[in-house]
Write a protein that holds these residues in place. Structure first.
Motif, PDB file in Angstrom:
ATOM      1  N   ASP B 100       0.837  -1.201   0.000  1.00 25.86           N
ATOM      2  CA  ASP B 100       0.000   0.000   0.000  1.00 25.86           C
ATOM      3  C   ASP B 100       0.871   1.251   0.000  1.00 25.86           C
ATOM      4  O   ASP B 100       0.586   2.218   0.716  1.00 25.86           O
ATOM      5  N   SER B 101       1.971   1.207  -0.757  1.00 26.62           N
ATOM      6  CA  SER B 101       2.850   2.374  -0.838  1.00 26.62           C
ATOM      7  C   SER B 101       3.576   2.354  -2.176  1.00 26.62           C
ATOM      8  O   SER B 101       3.552   1.352  -2.890  1.00 26.62           O
ATOM      9  N   LEU B 102       4.228   3.476  -2.478  1.00 25.00           N
ATOM     10  CA  LEU B 102       4.962   3.582  -3.747  1.00 25.00           C
ATOM     11  C   LEU B 102       6.294   2.855  -3.635  1.00 25.00           C
ATOM     12  O   LEU B 102       6.970   2.935  -2.609  1.00 25.00           O
ATOM     13  N   ASP B 104      10.135   2.057  -3.854  1.00 26.35           N
ATOM     14  CA  ASP B 104      11.313   2.915  -3.829  1.00 26.35           C
ATOM     15  C   ASP B 104      12.171   2.614  -5.059  1.00 26.35           C
ATOM     16  O   ASP B 104      12.075   1.528  -5.644  1.00 26.35           O
ATOM     17  N   LYS B 106      15.361   2.135  -5.529  1.00 29.30           N
ATOM     18  CA  LYS B 106      16.354   1.068  -5.444  1.00 29.30           C
ATOM     19  C   LYS B 106      15.708  -0.287  -5.661  1.00 29.30           C
ATOM     20  O   LYS B 106      16.220  -1.124  -6.410  1.00 29.30           O
ATOM     21  N   THR B 107      14.593  -0.519  -4.987  1.00 31.42           N
ATOM     22  CA  THR B 107      13.910  -1.804  -5.130  1.00 31.42           C
ATOM     23  C   THR B 107      13.463  -2.031  -6.568  1.00 31.42           C
ATOM     24  O   THR B 107      13.647  -3.128  -7.125  1.00 31.42           O
ATOM     25  N   ASP B 137      11.652   9.109  -3.843  1.00 34.23           N
ATOM     26  CA  ASP B 137      11.183   8.290  -2.725  1.00 34.23           C
ATOM     27  C   ASP B 137      11.657   8.921  -1.418  1.00 34.23           C
ATOM     28  O   ASP B 137      12.257  10.000  -1.461  1.00 34.23           O
ATOM     29  N   PRO B 138      11.385   8.305  -0.256  1.00 36.38           N
ATOM     30  CA  PRO B 138      11.769   8.958   0.999  1.00 36.38           C
ATOM     31  C   PRO B 138      13.266   9.269   1.122  1.00 36.38           C
ATOM     32  O   PRO B 138      13.661  10.087   1.953  1.00 36.38           O
ATOM     33  N   LEU B 139      14.102   8.636   0.309  1.00 36.16           N
ATOM     34  CA  LEU B 139      15.535   8.933   0.349  1.00 36.16           C
ATOM     35  C   LEU B 139      15.896  10.094  -0.579  1.00 36.16           C
ATOM     36  O   LEU B 139      17.047  10.479  -0.667  1.00 36.16           O
TER      37      LEU B 139
END
Lengths: 196, 225
Positions: B100-102, B104, B106-107, B137-139
């Motif tokens: 339930d999230s976008l 990242d 890297k993945t 993404d969060p990074l």
């Protein structure tokens, strides 16, 4: 059987539970741990079939550390709950449901969160929530005493009181109270923001 | 080369230890259209030359939306590029269903590299396509290049396809971490024009830190050219 409670405060999330495991009309254990630590920022309170619940929490603990290593930052509380609910939903759809309910409490980059999910796979974010046979009694205490602007200390007291009240009248709950408080790592955003 | 010696048996390593099939796949990428990506902390921009086609044929799309926060471009055999794009889009949607999230960046990149790697350990044709993936993404703003070997690189300047060496050289000389979006577009244009020289079209895609969205650029393209 069981009473478990999850409460969100501006400073963190709180879980509380009783310690009784019932085997029909027999008390199977008086020292059951119903709050399972997943890691330093997240814990899950379980109600229902202990084996089902522990199996899912263990699987999610493994997945959480794998994903953290993989992408370089941890799963949010919501993502973690979704992992549990996906498996629960598949179980229900294949007529082998996991007979358990989960209160997932933790903190992430967005602040503290309390989510609840059950054997149907439904997920919902809550300010406070209770599950188990003692929950109607616990809700009485929660509904009349919960305030969104509570401190973590006040949330711990409310969690304890809610379970205490349930243990007084619910034969499925008793033998002591466990409380876990997970302090937030960041300044909590507005309570409203968590509800979207 | 040594293909006669190898006879009818499928072979993997050449006499020098190189994965021969993979090297050929990389050569196929080098025949593709010039494609690049440049990243700062604020933006990542993807740019690809559109191969000139006959008047009545529309040029193939080269910048692909993967998810709202994520885009990619590729060079090599277009069919192989499209397969990889499909794989990326599938991965992004699977991640949404699972977490339930976008996903990242890297993945997304690692899953694609793992997919490509599968084609290097069996007697099959490795895909002749490299892709550059950019997203938020969060990074932060992140950019990766993934090659047919299954190797992936994280970085701030990539070029693949025909003349990629020269193109990358232009990027390296013109790069600074504080480049504005307009400057990124002109640097990318310059890097591609160094190689193509003609008036071929360039397609752009941008992801910015402010809105965390990946978008294809169409309007600014006209002003730059």
């Amino acid at each position: 059987m069981t009473t478990i409670v999850g409460i969100m405060s501006k400073e963190g999330a709180v879980l509380s539970s009783d310690k009784r495991a019932s085997k029909g009309f027999f008390i199977g254990s008086k020292i059951t741990q119903k709050i399972l630590k997943v890691d330093d920022t997240l814990a899950v309170a379980i109600a229902g079939q202990v084996s089902d619940a522990e199996y899912l929490v263990n699987a999610v603990r493994a997945e959480r550390s794998l994903v953290t290593l993989q992408r370089g930052y941890p799963l949010t509380v919501k993502e973690t709950t979704k992992l549990i609910s996906n498996v629960a939903y598949q179980g229900m759809k294949s007529y082998q449901p996991y007979f358990a309910e989960f209160i997932v409490a933790g903190v992430d980059a967005l602040g503290p969160h309390v989510y609840v999910t059950d054997m149907s796979g439904a997920v919902s974010a809550e300010d406070f929530v209770s599950s188990g046979s003692g929950s109607p009694i616990a809700y009485g205490v929660l509904e009349s005493n919960y305030k969104p602007e509570m401190t973590l200390e006040q949330a711990k007291v409310l969690g304890t009181n809610a379970v205490q009240a349930a243990m007084e009248r619910d034969p499925g709950s008793g033998n002591g109270i466990d409380v876990v408080a997970i302090p937030s790592l960041v300044i909590a955003p507005e309570v409203q923001q968590r509800r979207n | 080369m040594e293909s006669q010696q190898a006879g009818r048996m499928p072979y993997f390593y050449g006499p020098e230890g190189a994965l021969v099939q993979v090297d050929f796949a990389l050569e196929a990428v080098n025949r593709g259209s010039t494609t690049l990506g440049i990243r700062t902390d604020e933006y990542a921009i993807l740019a690809s030359q559109l191969k000139p086609t006959r008047p009545l044929i529309d040029p193939a799309e080269k910048i692909y939306q993967i998810d709202e926060h994520l885009g990619a471009t590729g060079a090599g055999y277009i069919g192989d590029v499209l397969k990889l794009i499909q794989e990326l889009r599938l991965g992004a949607q699977k991640h949404r269903l699972t977490f339930d999230s976008l996903v990242d960046i890297k993945t997304a990149s690692e899953e694609l590299s793992s997919y490509l790697h599968q084609y290097t350990i069996y007697a099959v044709r490795p895909l002749g396509a490299s892709v550059i993936i950019a997203g938020s993404d969060p990074l932060g703003i992140q950019m990766y290049q993934v090659d047919p070997s299954g190797t992936y690189f994280k970085g701030s300047g990539f070029a693949i396809g025909a003349g990629s060496e020269r193109s990358l050289d232009v990027i390296q000389r013109g790069y600074s971490p504080g480049l504005s979006l307009d400057e990124l577009v002109s640097l990318a244009t310059k890097a591609i024009k160094t190689v193509t020289q003609d008036e071929s079209q360039i397609e752009f895609g941008v992801v910015s830190k402010t809105n965390r969205k990946f978008e294809k650029l169409t309007a600014p393209l006209q002003t730059v050219r």
